[in-house]
Motif scaffolding. Sequence first.
Motif, PDB file in Angstrom:
ATOM      1  N   ASP A   1       0.838  -1.206   0.000  1.00 38.62           N
ATOM      2  CA  ASP A   1       0.000   0.000   0.000  1.00 38.62           C
ATOM      3  C   ASP A   1       0.870   1.252   0.000  1.00 38.62           C
ATOM      4  O   ASP A   1       0.560   2.239  -0.680  1.00 38.62           O
ATOM      5  N   ALA A   2       1.962   1.200   0.746  1.00 40.88           N
ATOM      6  CA  ALA A   2       2.896   2.337   0.743  1.00 40.88           C
ATOM      7  C   ALA A   2       3.389   2.585  -0.676  1.00 40.88           C
ATOM      8  O   ALA A   2       3.394   3.723  -1.167  1.00 40.88           O
ATOM      9  N   ASP A   3       3.799   1.523  -1.338  1.00 37.79           N
ATOM     10  CA  ASP A   3       4.369   1.696  -2.674  1.00 37.79           C
ATOM     11  C   ASP A   3       3.315   2.165  -3.672  1.00 37.79           C
ATOM     12  O   ASP A   3       3.583   3.021  -4.520  1.00 37.79           O
ATOM     13  N   THR A   4       2.127   1.610  -3.572  1.00 38.67           N
ATOM     14  CA  THR A   4       1.085   1.964  -4.541  1.00 38.67           C
ATOM     15  C   THR A   4       0.615   3.407  -4.325  1.00 38.67           C
ATOM     16  O   THR A   4       0.388   4.144  -5.291  1.00 38.67           O
ATOM     17  N   LEU A   5       0.497   3.820  -3.067  1.00 42.92           N
ATOM     18  CA  LEU A   5       0.148   5.226  -2.794  1.00 42.92           C
ATOM     19  C   LEU A   5       1.212   6.157  -3.363  1.00 42.92           C
ATOM     20  O   LEU A   5       0.895   7.157  -4.009  1.00 42.92           O
TER      21      LEU A   5
ATOM     22  N   GLY B   1      11.786   0.101  -2.605  1.00 43.94           N
ATOM     23  CA  GLY B   1      11.683  -0.928  -1.565  1.00 43.94           C
ATOM     24  C   GLY B   1      12.081  -0.398  -0.194  1.00 43.94           C
ATOM     25  O   GLY B   1      11.520  -0.806   0.836  1.00 43.94           O
ATOM     26  N   ILE B   2      13.037   0.507  -0.167  1.00 46.09           N
ATOM     27  CA  ILE B   2      13.421   1.141   1.107  1.00 46.09           C
ATOM     28  C   ILE B   2      12.261   1.998   1.626  1.00 46.09           C
ATOM     29  O   ILE B   2      11.907   1.957   2.801  1.00 46.09           O
ATOM     30  N   TRP B   3      11.652   2.754   0.720  1.00 48.73           N
ATOM     31  CA  TRP B   3      10.501   3.598   1.102  1.00 48.73           C
ATOM     32  C   TRP B   3       9.370   2.759   1.697  1.00 48.73           C
ATOM     33  O   TRP B   3       8.784   3.112   2.725  1.00 48.73           O
ATOM     34  N   SER B   4       9.043   1.653   1.024  1.00 49.72           N
ATOM     35  CA  SER B   4       7.894   0.874   1.509  1.00 49.72           C
ATOM     36  C   SER B   4       8.210   0.224   2.849  1.00 49.72           C
ATOM     37  O   SER B   4       7.350   0.146   3.730  1.00 49.72           O
TER      38      SER B   4
ATOM     39  N   ALA C   1       1.686   8.959  16.366  1.00 49.80           N
ATOM     40  CA  ALA C   1       2.133   9.063  14.977  1.00 49.80           C
ATOM     41  C   ALA C   1       3.653   9.037  14.919  1.00 49.80           C
ATOM     42  O   ALA C   1       4.329   9.501  15.840  1.00 49.80           O
ATOM     43  N   VAL C   2       4.176   8.453  13.831  1.00 49.32           N
ATOM     44  CA  VAL C   2       5.629   8.312  13.674  1.00 49.32           C
ATOM     45  C   VAL C   2       6.047   8.882  12.314  1.00 49.32           C
ATOM     46  O   VAL C   2       5.355   8.690  11.301  1.00 49.32           O
ATOM     47  N   THR C   3       7.168   9.563  12.293  1.00 51.77           N
ATOM     48  CA  THR C   3       7.727  10.109  11.052  1.00 51.77           C
ATOM     49  C   THR C   3       8.244   8.983  10.171  1.00 51.77           C
ATOM     50  O   THR C   3       8.846   8.030  10.659  1.00 51.77           O
ATOM     51  N   ILE C   4       8.005   9.097   8.872  1.00 49.77           N
ATOM     52  CA  ILE C   4       8.570   8.136   7.921  1.00 49.77           C
ATOM     53  C   ILE C   4       9.800   8.778   7.295  1.00 49.77           C
ATOM     54  O   ILE C   4       9.703   9.807   6.631  1.00 49.77           O
ATOM     55  N   ASP C   5      10.945   8.149   7.542  1.00 48.63           N
ATOM     56  CA  ASP C   5      12.188   8.690   7.002  1.00 48.63           C
ATOM     57  C   ASP C   5      13.033   7.565   6.411  1.00 48.63           C
ATOM     58  O   ASP C   5      13.681   6.822   7.133  1.00 48.63           O
ATOM     59  N   PRO C   6      13.043   7.429   5.077  1.00 52.70           N
ATOM     60  CA  PRO C   6      13.810   6.343   4.455  1.00 52.70           C
ATOM     61  C   PRO C   6      15.320   6.598   4.468  1.00 52.70           C
ATOM     62  O   PRO C   6      16.090   5.731   4.083  1.00 52.70           O
ATOM     63  N   GLN C   7      15.720   7.786   4.895  1.00 54.59           N
ATOM     64  CA  GLN C   7      17.145   8.173   4.925  1.00 54.59           C
ATOM     65  C   GLN C   7      17.826   7.986   3.578  1.00 54.59           C
ATOM     66  O   GLN C   7      18.896   7.406   3.483  1.00 54.59           O
ATOM     67  N   LEU C   8      17.141   8.489   2.555  1.00 55.70           N
ATOM     68  CA  LEU C   8      17.729   8.396   1.209  1.00 55.70           C
ATOM     69  C   LEU C   8      18.338   9.744   0.827  1.00 55.70           C
ATOM     70  O   LEU C   8      17.833  10.773   1.209  1.00 55.70           O
TER      71      LEU C   8
END
Length: 333
Positions: free
Chosen positions: A181-185, A307-310, A326-333
């Motif tokens: 769902d993360a990737d599709t969004l 894949g890192i993002w999802s 709530a938590v921050t999403i940080d892929p550190q890219l």
Amino acid sequence: GVRWGLIGASTIARQFMINAIRAQADGEVAAVMSSSSERAQAYARENGIPAAVSTLDALLGSDVDAVYISTTNELHREQGLAAIKAGKHVLCEKPLALTSADARSMVAAAKKAGIVFGTNHHLRNAGAHRAMREAIAAGRIGRPIAARVFHSVYLPENLQGWRIARPEAGGGVVLDITVHDADTLRFVLGDDPVEISAFTQSAGMAGGGLEDGAMCIWRFKSGVIAQSHEGFTTKFAGTGFEVHGSEGSLIATNVMTQKPVGSVLLRTASGEEELTFDREDLYTRSLRQFHAAIRGEGQPSATGEDGIWSLASAEAALQSSKAGKAVTIDPQL
Ligand code: NDP
């Protein structure tokens, strides 16, 4: 041609990926690896694969150009790193690893080695999702405001194994479905999530402290908010994906699936329109792009960074559920 080695005698390879490789003019399934030599041999026999091996070294030492990793999730990291070290292109199943830090190490190693690395997020390859992405990019719903993802299914009996029983194997619905769902969004909206809040449950199927249902609320960079529902335990829910904008809504039904099915409705002031889209097999399209990337033409449909993002998103969802905030999403890219 591209000679593929399968790492993992899995259901997904048997049901979709072997066909997708063979659907390419230049694709060949050369070998399969299972941790059990009997299973490897039986799988090779049943699927017409010439070689069966039971160690990673044997597979990576054989004459293959690329590997498809579809073992249980805790094995992806070490198998991926070994394949990269051996100079093989890697198409890895989601989640890439158990933590986004591990996924980053895989993607960094692949980059350094100069091999092609992709994540098997199939839904980006669905005509329905591409049609929605294009409609949004063309401004057909105006400014996107909110999205709703309905992705709660019933886990088929033959798959009621490690996903609902083995936390150490990366079980649970969040690592299994929330990543998609993360990737599709991200793909449909053309936007990245920044924050997530999740409630998870164990509704009677999963044990060992694993969740078999999740509801997430997401905030994206642009300000879009989204909700998603992932589950293993609902037999009759159906799936869907909606994006609501200032000038229109996209309402897709039966599209969170492995098959090229479903419908997409665009509703605006001028009425309702059924969007048409191609019905190509999702995995075949994914393989085609992967083969093109090997030839130096473009990228896999979902990259390692995707894949890192999802995984970073799923990780944040699990943290949120545990922490109750709530938590921050940080892929550190
Ligand atoms: P399976 O449970 O079918 O296979 C996973 C592993 O389980 C296999 O590698 C195999 O180990 C072992 N296994 C399979 N059958 C048996 C058996 N009878 N006895 C003992 N062990 C067995 O998993 P899936 O195919 O459902 O999933 C594999 C991966 O693919 C996961 O990472 C999952 O997240 C991903 N996936 C992705 C999808 C997508 O659309 N992108 C869809 C479905 C799954 P061994 O190889 O050692 O024999």
